[in-house]
Design a protein around this motif. Structure first.
Motif, PDB file in Angstrom:
ATOM      1  N   VAL A  13       6.349  -0.750  -6.845  1.00 28.71           N
ATOM      2  CA  VAL A  13       5.452  -0.825  -8.072  1.00 28.71           C
ATOM      3  C   VAL A  13       5.111   0.541  -8.574  1.00 28.71           C
ATOM      4  CG1 VAL A  13       3.203  -1.381  -8.982  1.00 28.71           C
ATOM      5  CG2 VAL A  13       4.509  -3.061  -7.490  1.00 28.71           C
ATOM      6  N   VAL A  14       4.729   1.710  -7.548  1.00 30.93           N
ATOM      7  CA  VAL A  14       4.529   2.944  -7.676  1.00 30.93           C
ATOM      8  C   VAL A  14       5.650   3.333  -8.407  1.00 30.93           C
ATOM      9  CG1 VAL A  14       4.400   5.284  -6.625  1.00 30.93           C
ATOM     10  CG2 VAL A  14       2.995   3.399  -6.001  1.00 30.93           C
ATOM     11  N   ASP A  15       6.988   3.310  -8.148  1.00 34.22           N
ATOM     12  CA  ASP A  15       8.373   4.025  -8.843  1.00 34.22           C
ATOM     13  C   ASP A  15       8.331   3.289 -10.249  1.00 34.22           C
ATOM     14  OD1 ASP A  15       9.247   5.637  -6.681  1.00 34.22           O
ATOM     15  OD2 ASP A  15      10.254   3.914  -5.609  1.00 34.22           O
ATOM     16  N   ARG A  16       8.297   1.951 -10.346  1.00 32.02           N
ATOM     17  CA  ARG A  16       8.420   1.395 -11.649  1.00 32.02           C
ATOM     18  C   ARG A  16       7.410   1.802 -12.482  1.00 32.02           C
ATOM     19  NH1 ARG A  16       9.095  -4.796 -10.272  1.00 32.02           N
ATOM     20  NH2 ARG A  16       9.245  -4.939 -12.463  1.00 32.02           N
ATOM     21  N   LEU A  17       6.101   2.027 -12.166  1.00 34.27           N
ATOM     22  CA  LEU A  17       4.970   2.431 -13.283  1.00 34.27           C
ATOM     23  C   LEU A  17       5.148   4.107 -13.425  1.00 34.27           C
ATOM     24  CD1 LEU A  17       1.441   0.799 -11.994  1.00 34.27           C
ATOM     25  CD2 LEU A  17       2.466   0.916 -14.473  1.00 34.27           C
ATOM     26  N   GLY A  18       5.686   4.665 -12.325  1.00 30.58           N
ATOM     27  CA  GLY A  18       5.842   6.220 -12.581  1.00 30.58           C
ATOM     28  C   GLY A  18       6.915   6.378 -13.807  1.00 30.58           C
ATOM     29  N   GLU A  30      -3.498   4.835 -22.510  1.00 26.35           N
ATOM     30  CA  GLU A  30      -3.524   3.087 -22.246  1.00 26.35           C
ATOM     31  C   GLU A  30      -4.152   2.748 -21.233  1.00 26.35           C
ATOM     32  OE1 GLU A  30      -0.168  -0.331 -21.966  1.00 26.35           O
ATOM     33  OE2 GLU A  30       0.136   1.466 -23.244  1.00 26.35           O
ATOM     34  N   VAL A  31      -5.056   1.610 -21.299  1.00 25.83           N
ATOM     35  CA  VAL A  31      -5.723   1.057 -20.328  1.00 25.83           C
ATOM     36  C   VAL A  31      -5.010  -0.198 -19.785  1.00 25.83           C
ATOM     37  CG1 VAL A  31      -8.230  -0.108 -19.746  1.00 25.83           C
ATOM     38  CG2 VAL A  31      -8.066   1.879 -21.418  1.00 25.83           C
ATOM     39  N   LEU A  32      -5.126  -0.008 -18.471  1.00 27.65           N
ATOM     40  CA  LEU A  32      -4.115  -1.126 -17.584  1.00 27.65           C
ATOM     41  C   LEU A  32      -5.188  -1.985 -16.912  1.00 27.65           C
ATOM     42  CD1 LEU A  32      -1.494   1.196 -16.185  1.00 27.65           C
ATOM     43  CD2 LEU A  32      -1.393  -0.113 -18.529  1.00 27.65           C
ATOM     44  N   ARG A  33      -4.849  -3.379 -17.015  1.00 28.34           N
ATOM     45  CA  ARG A  33      -5.892  -4.096 -16.187  1.00 28.34           C
ATOM     46  C   ARG A  33      -5.127  -4.823 -14.797  1.00 28.34           C
ATOM     47  NH1 ARG A  33     -10.824  -3.297 -18.370  1.00 28.34           N
ATOM     48  NH2 ARG A  33     -10.433  -3.109 -20.718  1.00 28.34           N
ATOM     49  N   ILE A  34      -5.774  -4.700 -13.566  1.00 29.52           N
ATOM     50  CA  ILE A  34      -5.299  -5.132 -12.532  1.00 29.52           C
ATOM     51  C   ILE A  34      -4.469  -6.580 -12.536  1.00 29.52           C
ATOM     52  CG2 ILE A  34      -5.933  -5.890 -10.168  1.00 29.52           C
ATOM     53  CD1 ILE A  34      -7.396  -3.392  -9.895  1.00 29.52           C
ATOM     54  N   GLU A  35      -5.250  -7.362 -13.295  1.00 30.14           N
ATOM     55  CA  GLU A  35      -4.540  -8.725 -13.450  1.00 30.14           C
ATOM     56  C   GLU A  35      -3.347  -8.918 -14.205  1.00 30.14           C
ATOM     57  OE1 GLU A  35      -8.211  -8.462 -16.316  1.00 30.14           O
ATOM     58  OE2 GLU A  35      -7.784  -7.883 -13.924  1.00 30.14           O
ATOM     59  N   ARG A  49      -3.441  -2.455  -5.977  1.00 29.82           N
ATOM     60  CA  ARG A  49      -4.685  -1.270  -5.730  1.00 29.82           C
ATOM     61  C   ARG A  49      -4.075  -0.255  -5.197  1.00 29.82           C
ATOM     62  NH1 ARG A  49      -9.517  -3.019  -7.138  1.00 29.82           N
ATOM     63  NH2 ARG A  49     -10.154  -5.374  -7.338  1.00 29.82           N
ATOM     64  N   GLU A  50      -2.923  -0.527  -3.952  1.00 28.04           N
ATOM     65  CA  GLU A  50      -2.597   0.572  -3.161  1.00 28.04           C
ATOM     66  C   GLU A  50      -1.623   1.459  -4.009  1.00 28.04           C
ATOM     67  OE1 GLU A  50      -1.724   3.109  -0.311  1.00 28.04           O
ATOM     68  OE2 GLU A  50      -3.194   1.186  -0.125  1.00 28.04           O
ATOM     69  N   ALA A  51      -0.928   0.780  -4.994  1.00 30.70           N
ATOM     70  CA  ALA A  51       0.020   1.505  -5.691  1.00 30.70           C
ATOM     71  C   ALA A  51      -0.822   2.357  -6.737  1.00 30.70           C
ATOM     72  CB  ALA A  51       0.766   0.651  -6.670  1.00 30.70           C
ATOM     73  N   ILE A  52      -1.932   2.051  -7.386  1.00 31.16           N
ATOM     74  CA  ILE A  52      -2.770   2.827  -8.220  1.00 31.16           C
ATOM     75  C   ILE A  52      -3.291   3.792  -7.663  1.00 31.16           C
ATOM     76  CG2 ILE A  52      -4.919   2.615  -9.546  1.00 31.16           C
ATOM     77  CD1 ILE A  52      -2.489   1.346 -10.972  1.00 31.16           C
ATOM     78  N   ARG A  53      -3.872   3.658  -6.527  1.00 28.71           N
ATOM     79  CA  ARG A  53      -4.364   4.951  -5.425  1.00 28.71           C
ATOM     80  C   ARG A  53      -3.128   6.085  -5.117  1.00 28.71           C
ATOM     81  NH1 ARG A  53      -7.387   0.851  -2.321  1.00 28.71           N
ATOM     82  NH2 ARG A  53      -5.564   0.125  -1.160  1.00 28.71           N
ATOM     83  N   VAL A  54      -1.930   5.471  -5.033  1.00 26.86           N
ATOM     84  CA  VAL A  54      -1.027   6.396  -5.101  1.00 26.86           C
ATOM     85  C   VAL A  54      -1.023   7.153  -6.429  1.00 26.86           C
ATOM     86  CG1 VAL A  54       1.346   6.993  -4.631  1.00 26.86           C
ATOM     87  CG2 VAL A  54       0.354   5.390  -3.236  1.00 26.86           C
TER      88      VAL A  54
END
Length: 246
Positions: A13-18, A30-35, A49-54
């Motif tokens: 998830v980190v890689d894809r979002l990055g 842009e505002v992203l929602r966890i759901e 949540r873990e990916a967002i922390r990174v």
């Protein structure tokens, strides 16, 4: 400074979002929602949540209760993070990133080579020579991954041999540039022998304590490497000799 790529689902998830953020597909502000992210990536809330922390630790997003996860301006990102460098090299702004990295290296590595000629220990001189020998072996066999590891070792040792801890801390940036060149197919199948000779010239100058020669040779390496990456079709023996492994 150097961070290993996170493993497992949250690493994916980190890689894809990055990649999406650095490419501009997910723009600043842009505002992203966890759901929404749970649904998009098909993973649990804890993974998101873990990916967002990174990503937050990299300065790429901010997370606030009742607001959500906001993509931060590029000026807030840790642009020296090797993962961010890698993501930018995957996106449409690759040429800009290569140019910026070339300019950074030109201001860093020749000075480091100069200092290394004055400060390198016998062990560091031996490590530089050993790395060049490994580059020769793997360049001849065409094992680009092994060649990359030897090349990274050479440049990391040089930065550390400068005796300047802040320069040494940037070794991850240089490693990311070298890895990006290999993994984005900007290297020939067999690195030019001139590349190894040029690195050997730096190692010899450092060992001899010739600061001016070490600085000059390293500047030529960085200039040629930047030119070759920005225009791979022009990457051939030239004046100065092509340094395709640098």
């Amino acid at each position: 400074m150097v961070r290993d790529s996170p493993a497992g689902l949250h690493g994916s998830v980190v890689d894809r979002l990055g990649v999406q953020i650095t490419s501009g597909d997910v723009p600043e502000g842009e505002v992203l929602r966890i759901e929404q992210l749970e649904a998009r990536f098909g993973v649990s809330r804890s993974v998101i949540r873990e990916a967002i922390r990174v990503l937050e630790s990299m300065g790429m997003v901010t997370s606030r209760r009742r607001v959500g996860i906001t993509v931060a301006p590029r000026g807030c990102w840790n642009l020296f993070d090797p993962q961010i460098i890698g993501w930018r090299l995957e996106g449409p702004g690759r040429d800009e990133q290569l140019r910026e990295l070339g300019e950074l290296r030109r201001g860093l590595e020749p000075v480091a080579a100069h200092l290394a000629a004055l400060r390198a220990t016998p062990a560091q001189c031996g490590a530089l020579t050993g790395a060049v020998m490994q580059m020769a072996v793997h360049g001849k066999s065409g094992d680009l991954e092994a060649y990359l590891q030897a090349d990274v070792q050479f440049h990391r040792t040089l930065l550390e041999a400068s005796g300047n801890e802040m320069m040494g801390a940037l070794s991850g940036v240089v490693a990311a540039v070298l890895a990006g060149r290999t993994h984005h197919h900007l290297m020939p199948a067999h690195p030019e022998p001139a590349a190894i000779r040029w690195h050997a010239e730096v190692a010899q100058a450092v060992q001899a304590g010739d600061a001016a020669a070490a600085e000059r040779a390293m500047r030529d390496i960085v200039d040629e490497a930047t030119r070759a990456m920005l225009d791979p079709s022009d990457a051939g023996p030239a004046a100065p000799p092509s340094i395709l492994g640098s």
